[in-house]
Design a protein around this motif. Structure first.
Motif, PDB file in Angstrom:
ATOM      1  N   SER A   1      67.403 -26.148  44.576  1.00 25.88           N
ATOM      2  CA  SER A   1      66.567 -25.860  45.675  1.00 25.88           C
ATOM      3  C   SER A   1      67.291 -26.051  47.092  1.00 25.88           C
ATOM      4  O   SER A   1      66.537 -26.257  48.060  1.00 25.88           O
ATOM      5  CB  SER A   1      65.440 -26.783  45.656  1.00 25.88           C
ATOM      6  OG  SER A   1      65.540 -28.114  45.772  1.00 25.88           O
ATOM      7  N   TRP A   2      68.539 -26.065  47.065  1.00 24.82           N
ATOM      8  CA  TRP A   2      69.130 -26.358  48.135  1.00 24.82           C
ATOM      9  C   TRP A   2      68.971 -25.505  49.477  1.00 24.82           C
ATOM     10  O   TRP A   2      69.003 -25.915  50.577  1.00 24.82           O
ATOM     11  CB  TRP A   2      70.973 -26.225  48.093  1.00 24.82           C
ATOM     12  CG  TRP A   2      71.031 -24.753  47.501  1.00 24.82           C
ATOM     13  CD1 TRP A   2      71.144 -24.241  46.289  1.00 24.82           C
ATOM     14  CD2 TRP A   2      71.567 -23.620  48.458  1.00 24.82           C
ATOM     15  NE1 TRP A   2      71.461 -23.125  46.030  1.00 24.82           N
ATOM     16  CE2 TRP A   2      71.665 -22.430  47.764  1.00 24.82           C
ATOM     17  CE3 TRP A   2      71.629 -23.704  49.934  1.00 24.82           C
ATOM     18  CZ2 TRP A   2      72.149 -21.202  48.015  1.00 24.82           C
ATOM     19  CZ3 TRP A   2      72.013 -22.241  50.296  1.00 24.82           C
ATOM     20  CH2 TRP A   2      72.216 -21.198  49.396  1.00 24.82           C
ATOM     21  N   ALA A   3      68.455 -24.409  49.291  1.00 27.64           N
ATOM     22  CA  ALA A   3      68.305 -23.498  50.342  1.00 27.64           C
ATOM     23  C   ALA A   3      67.012 -23.951  51.191  1.00 27.64           C
ATOM     24  O   ALA A   3      66.892 -23.660  52.202  1.00 27.64           O
ATOM     25  CB  ALA A   3      67.983 -21.978  49.789  1.00 27.64           C
ATOM     26  N   VAL A   4      65.954 -24.504  50.366  1.00 30.52           N
ATOM     27  CA  VAL A   4      64.844 -24.922  51.088  1.00 30.52           C
ATOM     28  C   VAL A   4      64.894 -25.718  52.158  1.00 30.52           C
ATOM     29  O   VAL A   4      64.584 -25.702  53.389  1.00 30.52           O
ATOM     30  CB  VAL A   4      63.710 -25.612  50.082  1.00 30.52           C
ATOM     31  CG1 VAL A   4      62.492 -25.987  50.699  1.00 30.52           C
ATOM     32  CG2 VAL A   4      63.360 -24.495  48.747  1.00 30.52           C
ATOM     33  N   GLY A   5      65.749 -26.906  51.878  1.00 34.12           N
ATOM     34  CA  GLY A   5      66.191 -27.877  52.979  1.00 34.12           C
ATOM     35  C   GLY A   5      66.854 -27.127  54.071  1.00 34.12           C
ATOM     36  O   GLY A   5      66.801 -27.569  55.257  1.00 34.12           O
ATOM     37  N   ALA A   6      67.856 -26.267  53.695  1.00 35.67           N
ATOM     38  CA  ALA A   6      68.823 -25.479  54.596  1.00 35.67           C
ATOM     39  C   ALA A   6      67.974 -24.770  55.629  1.00 35.67           C
ATOM     40  O   ALA A   6      68.079 -25.070  56.871  1.00 35.67           O
ATOM     41  CB  ALA A   6      69.914 -24.894  53.964  1.00 35.67           C
ATOM     42  N   ILE A   7      67.119 -24.298  55.038  1.00 36.92           N
ATOM     43  CA  ILE A   7      66.194 -23.263  55.983  1.00 36.92           C
ATOM     44  C   ILE A   7      65.156 -24.161  56.774  1.00 36.92           C
ATOM     45  O   ILE A   7      65.018 -23.754  58.040  1.00 36.92           O
ATOM     46  CB  ILE A   7      65.388 -22.366  55.320  1.00 36.92           C
ATOM     47  CG1 ILE A   7      66.278 -20.955  54.347  1.00 36.92           C
ATOM     48  CG2 ILE A   7      64.385 -21.597  55.929  1.00 36.92           C
ATOM     49  CD1 ILE A   7      65.520 -20.309  53.367  1.00 36.92           C
TER      50      ILE A   7
END
Length: 242
Positions: A113-119
């Motif tokens: 889920s790395w993209a969730v925090g990045a976004i």
């Protein structure tokens, strides 16, 4: 006549091995209370992102809210994998196969889920840009949500954490009281109601708090578990030298 005196051989110092099982149990009980609670509280600071450009304007007016939202989300994602692993220690003796499947699904969901925090962080950065650049930032964020690796990451997270909660809930049957494992199972329909029916972050907060209820019962069970049932005791020094 010569007399030989035997020189005494110094005994090898015994290496002390610390048993950290009690500390690990207590740490696991503490970690269990953090992730879902952190993410649930974060929903109080969430900006309505149905329209990305409008969301960036709202963040620009009060960037601290988005910072707190992103920070709490980061803390939640950082601690939720250890929390599920601790819960799995409770359910594994009774349901090893279902527990293994549940752990795999949840680990894929949250580690991917790395993209969730990045976004979430991109929203904060975009909100701090000059007004004439926020439109471009909104386009970039929208593309990230739906395409490329970030889109895959988001889809894996959503599907995995919804299915994984149901699997872990049923795996915990018998290991914690009914209200505990049922709360985990009910997080999934609560998320659906929050996003599909009502579209209200406060309802999604309630869904995460249901997971907190389950993890709280897990924490109590972990504290009541003996060290021997929690993990294998460390080897004795004599056995370590063999």
């Amino acid at each position: 006549m010569t007399t030989f005196r035997q020189t005494p051989v110094a005994a090898e110092p015994t290496r002390r091995i610390h048993d950290v099982r009690r500390f690990r149990r207590r740490a696991a009980a503490l970690v269990l209370l953090v992730p879902a609670t952190s993410i649930g509280i974060a929903r109080l600071f969430q900006t309505n992102d149905d329209d990305t450009r409008r969301a960036l304007e709202q963040i620009a007016a009060n960037p601290d809210r988005q910072f707190i939202f992103a920070l709490l989300g980061y803390v939640g994602i950082l601690t939720i994998v250890p929390a599920f692993l601790a819960a799995a220690r409770l359910s594994r003796p009774r349901r090893p196969v279902l527990t293994t499947i549940a752990v795999v699904v949840n680990l894929v969901a949250y580690l991917g889920s790395w993209a969730v925090g990045a976004i979430d962080n991109l929203y904060l950065v975009g909100g701090r840009l000059p007004a004439d650049q926020r439109g471009t930032a909104a386009v970039v964020i929208d593309q990230l949500w739906s395409s490329g690796l970030a889109g895959v990451s988001t889809a894996v997270f959503v599907a995995g954490h919804v299915i994984g909660a149901i699997l872990m809930g049923f795996a915990l049957r018998g290991s914690i009281p009914l209200i505990g494992w049922l709360a985990m199972v009910l997080t999934t329909p609560a998320h659906v109601v929050a996003f599909v029916v009502l579209q209200q972050p406060v309802v999604d907060m309630a869904a995460w708090f249901l997971m907190t209820v389950c993890f709280a019962y897990c924490a109590i069970a972990v504290l009541r578990t003996s060290d021997d049932d929690w993990d294998v005791a460390p080897l004795r020094p004599s056995a370590d030298r063999k």
